[in-house]
Design an enzyme around this catalytic site. Structure first.
Site, mmCIF file in Angstrom:
data_model
loop_
_atom_site.group_PDB
_atom_site.id
_atom_site.type_symbol
_atom_site.label_atom_id
_atom_site.label_comp_id
_atom_site.label_asym_id
_atom_site.label_seq_id
_atom_site.Cartn_x
_atom_site.Cartn_y
_atom_site.Cartn_z
ATOM 1 N N GLN A 259 4.379 4.206 1.298
ATOM 2 C CA GLN A 259 5.161 4.498 0.091
ATOM 3 C C GLN A 259 4.261 4.784 -1.109
ATOM 4 O O GLN A 259 4.419 5.777 -1.811
ATOM 5 C CB GLN A 259 6.070 3.301 -0.224
ATOM 6 C CG GLN A 259 6.977 3.540 -1.417
ATOM 7 C CD GLN A 259 7.575 2.264 -1.980
ATOM 8 O OE1 GLN A 259 7.046 1.170 -1.782
ATOM 9 N NE2 GLN A 259 8.679 2.394 -2.685
ATOM 10 N N LEU A 260 3.285 3.917 -1.343
ATOM 11 C CA LEU A 260 2.384 4.080 -2.478
ATOM 12 C C LEU A 260 1.328 5.150 -2.174
ATOM 13 O O LEU A 260 1.036 6.006 -3.004
ATOM 14 C CB LEU A 260 1.716 2.725 -2.771
ATOM 15 C CG LEU A 260 0.796 2.628 -3.966
ATOM 16 C CD1 LEU A 260 1.542 2.942 -5.258
ATOM 17 C CD2 LEU A 260 0.180 1.229 -4.054
ATOM 18 N N ASP B 46 -4.858 7.264 7.825
ATOM 19 C CA ASP B 46 -3.850 6.296 8.260
ATOM 20 C C ASP B 46 -4.003 6.117 9.759
ATOM 21 O O ASP B 46 -4.732 6.876 10.404
ATOM 22 C CB ASP B 46 -2.428 6.783 7.899
ATOM 23 C CG ASP B 46 -1.499 5.608 7.633
ATOM 24 O OD1 ASP B 46 -1.293 4.801 8.564
ATOM 25 O OD2 ASP B 46 -1.011 5.475 6.510
ATOM 26 N N ASP C 240 -8.045 3.647 12.094
ATOM 27 C CA ASP C 240 -7.545 2.283 12.237
ATOM 28 C C ASP C 240 -8.502 1.427 11.404
ATOM 29 O O ASP C 240 -9.704 1.388 11.687
ATOM 30 C CB ASP C 240 -7.591 1.887 13.721
ATOM 31 C CG ASP C 240 -7.184 0.427 13.933
ATOM 32 O OD1 ASP C 240 -7.081 -0.310 12.936
ATOM 33 O OD2 ASP C 240 -6.996 0.048 15.102
ATOM 34 N N TYR D 247 1.456 -12.750 4.445
ATOM 35 C CA TYR D 247 1.081 -11.620 3.572
ATOM 36 C C TYR D 247 0.521 -12.164 2.251
ATOM 37 O O TYR D 247 -0.556 -11.755 1.803
ATOM 38 C CB TYR D 247 2.336 -10.778 3.339
ATOM 39 C CG TYR D 247 2.245 -9.679 2.309
ATOM 40 C CD1 TYR D 247 1.368 -8.616 2.460
ATOM 41 C CD2 TYR D 247 3.097 -9.681 1.191
ATOM 42 C CE1 TYR D 247 1.322 -7.591 1.520
ATOM 43 C CE2 TYR D 247 3.067 -8.663 0.258
ATOM 44 C CZ TYR D 247 2.172 -7.622 0.417
ATOM 45 O OH TYR D 247 2.143 -6.600 -0.507
ATOM 46 N N LYS E 201 -3.293 -11.920 0.766
ATOM 47 C CA LYS E 201 -3.584 -11.233 -0.503
ATOM 48 C C LYS E 201 -4.294 -12.164 -1.502
ATOM 49 O O LYS E 201 -5.184 -11.722 -2.212
ATOM 50 C CB LYS E 201 -2.301 -10.652 -1.102
ATOM 51 C CG LYS E 201 -1.756 -9.456 -0.323
ATOM 52 C CD LYS E 201 -2.661 -8.225 -0.447
ATOM 53 C CE LYS E 201 -2.113 -7.013 0.261
ATOM 54 N NZ LYS E 201 -2.916 -5.806 0.076
ATOM 55 N N ILE F 214 8.026 -1.767 -5.487
ATOM 56 C CA ILE F 214 7.897 -0.400 -6.007
ATOM 57 C C ILE F 214 9.085 0.440 -5.558
ATOM 58 O O ILE F 214 9.484 0.405 -4.392
ATOM 59 C CB ILE F 214 6.560 0.214 -5.551
ATOM 60 C CG1 ILE F 214 5.441 -0.562 -6.255
ATOM 61 C CG2 ILE F 214 6.472 1.701 -5.903
ATOM 62 C CD1 ILE F 214 4.072 -0.202 -5.819
HETATM 63 C C1 AKB Z 1 6.929 -6.672 -0.315
HETATM 64 O O1 AKB Z 1 8.135 -6.809 -0.604
HETATM 65 O O2 AKB Z 1 6.370 -7.245 0.618
HETATM 66 C C2 AKB Z 1 6.089 -5.784 -1.205
HETATM 67 C C3 AKB Z 1 5.414 -6.574 -2.265
HETATM 68 C C4 AKB Z 1 6.178 -7.147 -3.384
HETATM 69 O O3 AKB Z 1 4.227 -6.747 -2.192
HETATM 70 N N1 AKB Z 1 6.898 -4.764 -1.789
#
Ligand code: AKB
Length: 312
Positions: A12-13, A34, A48, A138, A142, A168
């Site tokens: 998307q980004l 990608d 990859d 996730y 991060k 986003i």
């Molecule tokens: C998600 O929903 O996982 C992402 C984010 C907020 O990092 N769009």
């Protein structure tokens, strides 16, 4: 002359960032990459991100100077395979940071997220420095990524820059696997079906941003004078915050027949653990961040462009 590599460029980004970077530097100066093949891109390489050797080869062979490292697995899909998510999100980043440490590239962009926040983080005006105990893999990957960026900057002088993106919203490429994806799906379903079943409760407030603001902010940060940057973890960034009910009310004002229903699933717990509004003073002060789109602008722009895209 800059030579830019964007990983995760079909997302998307990525898809819109590549277009913006090509406007700035020229098509052949910006390589999109990608894991999946794409046929309509004149400067695309399959990569990859876990293949360190191929990554290094591309960087050396094409004399890459900057990497925008977008390849990642997002919050909701990440929960299906935590080990893979950790591997892709963290080891991919470390390979890129090592290229910076070894002097092969000059600048790196790393996207972080509001998912670094967790249930103990203040939900309103979430400060830059706060509790980081996320509940998703996730989010964990991060926060750790941010700390590695800061470490590589301090220890090896790597020029790495980062933003904590909210959800986003865009119409060109759909998001995949995120918790904030509802705010894009709602427009597709409104136009295609006239109705939307939302996987979050109606009063779930989350921070969001229109894609043009996200792209402009990213390029602005990457262009900023490095002396002005006081943060090398990641910058909080805010634009708008709203609930599913608020966005659906605005859609209803433009589409009389639109209806919404709510069927929360496992993504509700993820959304509940995140911030609702963000304090982005550091970004405003250090590199003049100033978003343009409010919720009404977003709804208008999304409906207009998606109507053309889907109905011709
Ligand atoms: C998600 O929903 O996982 C992402 C984010 C907020 O990092 N769009």
């Amino acid at each position: 002359m800059e030579k830019v590599l964007v990983t995760g460029a079909s997302g998307q980004l990525g898809s819109e960032l590549v277009a913006a970077l090509r406007e700035k530097y020229g098509v052949m100066q910006v390589i999109s990459s990608d894991i999946k093949e794409t046929n309509d891109d004149p400067n695309f390489l399959m990569l990859d991100i876990l293949n360190k050797t191929r990554l290094r080869e591309i960087v050396v062979e094409h004399k890459v100077t900057q990497v925008y490292h977008l390849a990642a697995i997002l919050s909701a899909s990440g929960e299906w395979d935590p080990k893979k998510t950790w591997n892709v999100n963290l080891n991919g980043l470390l390979s890129i940071l090592n290229l910076g440490r070894d002097g092969l590239i000059n600048k790196i962009f790393f996207p972080s997220t509001i998912a670094v926040h967790g249930p103990h983080t203040p939900k309103q005006d979430t400060p830059q420095f706060t509790d980081f105990t996320p509940s998703t893999v996730y989010g964990i990957s991060k926060v750790t990524g941010e700390l590695w960026c800061n470490y590589y900057h301090q220890r090896y002088g790597v020029d790495v820059r980062s933003i904590r993106y909210p959800g986003i919203i865009s119409w060109k490429t759909k998001p995949h696997g995120g918790t904030t994806d509802y705010a894009v799906e709602i427009f597709y379903d409104a136009i295609e079906k006239g109705t939307y079943e939302c996987f979050l409760k109606e009063d779930t407030m989350l921070p969001m941003m229109y894609i043009d603001d996200a792209i402009n902010g990213t390029i602005q940060l990457m262009d900023a004078d490095k002396e002005k940057l006081s943060l090398r973890t990641s910058y909080n960034l805010a634009a708008v915050s709203f609930t599913p009910k608020q966005i659906s009310d605005l859609i209803k004002q433009k589409m009389d027949n639109f209806s919404i229903s709510y069927k929360p699933d496992f993504r509700q717990a993820i959304a509940d653990s995140w911030s609702q509004t963000i304090d982005d003073n550091y970004a405003r002060k250090d590199w003049n961040w100033n978003p343009k789109y409010d919720l009404e602008d977003i709804v208008e722009t999304m409906l207009k462009n998606l109507n053309i895209k889907l109905n011709g």
